[in-house]
Write an enzyme that holds these catalytic residues in place. Structure first.
Site, short mmCIF file in Angstrom:
data_model
loop_
_atom_site.label_atom_id
_atom_site.label_comp_id
_atom_site.label_asym_id
_atom_site.label_seq_id
_atom_site.Cartn_x
_atom_site.Cartn_y
_atom_site.Cartn_z
CD GLU A 427 -2.34 -1.64 2.57
OE1 GLU A 427 -2.21 -0.88 3.54
OE2 GLU A 427 -2.85 -2.79 2.66
CD GLU A 472 -3.73 -4.92 5.09
OE1 GLU A 472 -4.90 -5.34 4.90
OE2 GLU A 472 -3.48 -3.71 5.25
CG HIS A 542 -1.44 3.95 13.66
ND1 HIS A 542 -2.71 4.26 14.07
CD2 HIS A 542 -1.47 3.96 12.31
CE1 HIS A 542 -3.48 4.47 13.01
NE2 HIS A 542 -2.75 4.29 11.93
#
Ligand SMILES: Cc1ncc(C[n+]2csc(CCOP(=O)(O)OP(=O)(O)O)c2C)c(N)n1
Ligand SMILES: [Mg+2]
Length: 742
Positions: A427, A472, A542
């Site tokens: 990505e 993914e 994250h």
């Protein structure tokens, strides 16, 4: 009158002749006899396996019954050893048609050492025939589909990079024959139920978008174990749902009829071969033998429905067809069947006598037997650039050391230059998908959300560096298919926190391919993943770690560098080695001042499984890795300053394999061990290290083995909370001090 008498006779001869040369959608009478022989053989292998299972001579059975006609049709259209095949477990007739033998199938059923599909490691009907380009199959329904897309992409790539197929000594390229055909097709099949899976739709999306020569075959027998098709598929018909995908050729066919099936598959394959795009064949078939021997379909299907299916049984339909068309009479059919029976008996007797695998072979082919990434060949000294001579009168300036992010980028660039089989995707990894913008210099280009792949698309082209959908599994599944063909994908997962859609591919496929196929197939590739916290504001999605989930996977190398130099050397080893590698890059370390380095040159590699002693010491061993290394170093320096305690700090660098020898030698000297890691404490990576130390170094210990790690929570957004959750230098200091005082 004489002529009048002979005329009808001539006519009869002519009709007979005509009949003999008549073809059926292009299939000759002899091909139809061959088709029946394969279909009947397929059914009889099923029957034989069922018998052997009841006699407890084999351990599992999955039948291809009811799917024989479409399978044989596909085998007549496609070319073994030329096209590529990702069949599923009902494709017995297909693989027989391609050239596998009943004997080979029975070898898998008994689990023989010589089973060409897996050497006794996989259940029957898990096909893998290297010589036929039938790629190793697994049991998770649907994982083969994205790999087939990657396989087709590899074929297209190799066509435009033909020189890259050459063998090169000294890295993974030495060990695989890489071939391609200009008009090859990749066949992939699945059941109706499996079309419910997300990976199926991801595969259609990419095949459609990239116009790839993939022939998707959905064998719709109306059930997925006991769940009927209308529960799986909105509206009950998959053809209707997929019909909007651009660039596809679509066929919906009675898959119990080999002649119409042949015609449909032929049109589909011709379309793919012509480079027009992918094709989709939806074949309606039946499933007369329940799902497997563990299932009794009478529990959920009434007799009336089962009888309706039985009337469409491809074997009896084909018999009637051959008789009706005067291709074989009853005697001819009996003769053919008797012959098959006799061959089956011989195959069964031989398979039952075949040698079984030796228990001590279980460790074979977890990893490449050909190239050892822990070996001395990967011990290469860095060659740092020299400072340029300054103009007269100026002082010579040392070049500035580079960040981990910069060295990873340079390493990727140098490896891509060296090896044309490397492709990079993920990505946002491209500079700009709309390459026109780059050419016209309207934009500078992105090159990754952390800029690690910056400039690579511009340097090497859009077929070597490209963006993918946010999917993914798509990234890892396609990469696996490409690597099976011999390419070296170096793909990026943008955040470790989002690796989970790829988990089935990462756990059940990528690292398993070599072992389950007994070394017939392999998929060495690199998955780069941005991982970790200490970001102040990264929060739950994250900042997470979770490396132990992956070190728990046999067959997967796991690397976690703590500084720029190690990142460069280990990434190069990861790319050149012959195993799949999960390369974990700590986001906080990407641009850290700690651990910067000059570029160590385009040949610098570090062997896996070799830890680095960051600081030698005699009082206590601290074992850690990643972003905890600089924090532990800070704590160790303070401990020495304030209390005179000398800590030996070990940076593991690679987590699988890990350097037990260095740990053992150190703990044997210091008699105290602390294992520190950023992941949450319980069941974390350090738990294994601590257990090994307790087990194998017990006599040398003067204190319990301690761990310092994150709390058993998630990583929070507010910096006060993040500090409390992740192990800080203070926590490490306290842990070390307590242990030193014990
Ligand atoms: C991902 C996954 N989930 C569940 C299973 C268990 N399972 C094996 S076969 C099957 C049904 C598959 O049905 P379908 O795709 O229609 O193929 P069919 O067996 O009918 O040919 C299921 C649920 C599995 N193997 N893989
Ligand atoms: Mg089904």
């Amino acid at each position: 009158m004489a002529t009048a008498k002979t005329e009808p006779k001539l006519a009869t001869v002519a009709v007979e002749e005509l009949k003999k040369t008549k073809t059926y959608e292009g299939l000759t009478r002899q091909q139809l006899i061959d088709a029946y022989r394969i279909m009947y053989t397929s059914r009889r292998v099923d029957d034989r396996e069922i018998l052997l299972k009841r006699q407890q001579k084999i351990f599992f059975q999955i039948s291809g019954a009811g799917h024989e006609a479409i399978g044989v049709a596909a085998s007549f259209v496609l070319k073994a050893g030329y096209d590529w095949f990702y069949p599923y477990y009902r494709d017995r007739a297909l693989v027989l048609g391609l050239g596998a033998s009943p004997y080979e199938m029975l070898l898998q059923a008994v689990g023989a050492a010589e089973d060409p599909s897996s050497g006794g490691r996989q259940m029957p009907s898990h096909w893998a025939y290297k010589r036929l380009n039938v790629v190793t199959q697994s049991s998770p329904t649907g994982t083969q589909i994205l790999q087939a897309v990657g396989c087709a992409e590899a074929g297209v790539y190799l066509r435009s990079h033909p020189n890259s197929t050459q063998k090169v000594n000294g890295d993974y390229r030495q060990f695989k024959d890489v071939t391609f055909q200009g008009d090859e097709v990749t066949y992939v099949s699945l059941g109706d139920g499996t079309s419910s899976e997300g990976e199926f739709w991801e595969a259609l999306n990419t095949a459609s978008n990239k116009k790839l020569p993939v022939l998707f075959m959905v064998e719709d027998n109306g059930y997925a174990i006991s769940v009927p098709v209308e529960v799986q598929t909105a509206g009950g018909n998959i053809s209707r749902l997929v019909s909007g995908f651009p660039n596809f050729h679509f066929e919906e066919v009675d898959g119990t009829d080999p002649v119409t099936s042949y015609a449909a598959v032929k049109r589909a394959a011709d379309y793919c071969r012509a480079g027009k795009g992918p094709a989709f064949v939806h074949a309606h078939v039946i499933r007369p033998y329940s799902h497997s021997l563990s299932d009794d379909e009478r529990l959920y299907r009434p007799d009336v429905e089962r009888q309706r299916d039985a009337a469409r049984d491809p074997i009896s339909r084909m018999q009637m067809f051959l008789i009706r068309e005067n291709i074989l009479d009853e005697k001819g059919i009996n003769q053919l069947e008797k012959q098959v029976e006799e061959e089956m008996q011989v195959a069964t007797d031989r398979a039952l006598e075949a040698a079984l695998p030796q228990p001590d072979t279980i460790y074979n082919f977890v990893y490449s037997p050909d190239l050892d990434p822990t070996g001395a060949a990967f011990e290469v000294q860095p060659v740092f650039p020299q400072a340029a001579e300054p103009p007269a009168g100026e002082v010579k300036k040392a070049p500035l050391p580079k960040t981990m992010a910069e060295l990873i980028n340079t390493t990727l660039k140098d490896e891509m230059k060296r090896d044309e089989r490397i492709v990079i995707f993920g990505e946002d990894v491209a500079d700009a998908s709309r390459e026109d913008y780059l050419k016209k210099k309207l934009v500078k280009g992105k090159g990754g959300v952390f800029k690690l792949t910056s400039g690579l698309q511009m340097a090497f082209g859009s077929d070597r560096v490209f963006n993918t959908p946010i999917a993914e599994a798509n990234i890892v599944g396609r990469a696996t298919g490409m690597a099976t063909r011999g390419l070296k994908p170096v793909v990026e997962i943008q955040f470790f926190d989002y690796i989970w859609p790829a988990m089935m591919q990462l756990r059940d496929e990528l690292p398993v391919i070599r072992w389950r196929s007994n070394n017939a197939f392999s998929s060495p590739l690199v998955v780069r993943v941005a991982i970790g916290g200490y970001l102040t504001g990264g929060a739950l999605y994250h900042s997470q770690c979770g490396e132990s989930i992956f070190t728990h996977i046999p067959g997967l190398r796991v690397v976690f560098p703590s500084n720029a130099l190690d990142a460069a050397g280990l990434l190069r080893t990861a790319i050149r080695c012959d195993d799949p590698v999960l390369f974990l890059e700590h986001k906080r370390l990407y641009r850290e001042t700690y651990g910067r380095s000059m570029y160590p040159g385009p040949e610098y590699t570090i062997p896996f499984g070799k830890a680095k002693i960051v600081q030698p010491g005699s009082d206590l061993t601290v074992i850690t890795y990643g972003a905890v290394v600089p924090r532990a170093l800070q704590a160790a320096q303070r401990l020495e300053r304030e209390h005179g305690v000398k800590v030996e700090l070990i940076d593991l660098r690679t987590l699988n394999p890990f350097d037990w020898d260095t740990i053992a030698a150190s703990v044997t000297r210091t008699n105290r061990a602390l294992v520190a890691y950023e992941d949450s404490l319980s069941w974390g990576y350090g738990a294994e290290i601590a257990a090994r130390i307790a087990d194998q170094l017990f006599e040398h210990l003067d204190a319990p083995v301690r761990r310092v790690a994150a709390t058993d929570t998630y990583v929070a957004y507010q910096p006060i909370l993040e500090d409390a959750i992740l192990p800080q230098a203070d926590d490490l200091f306290r842990g070390m001090k307590e242990l030193a005082d014990y």
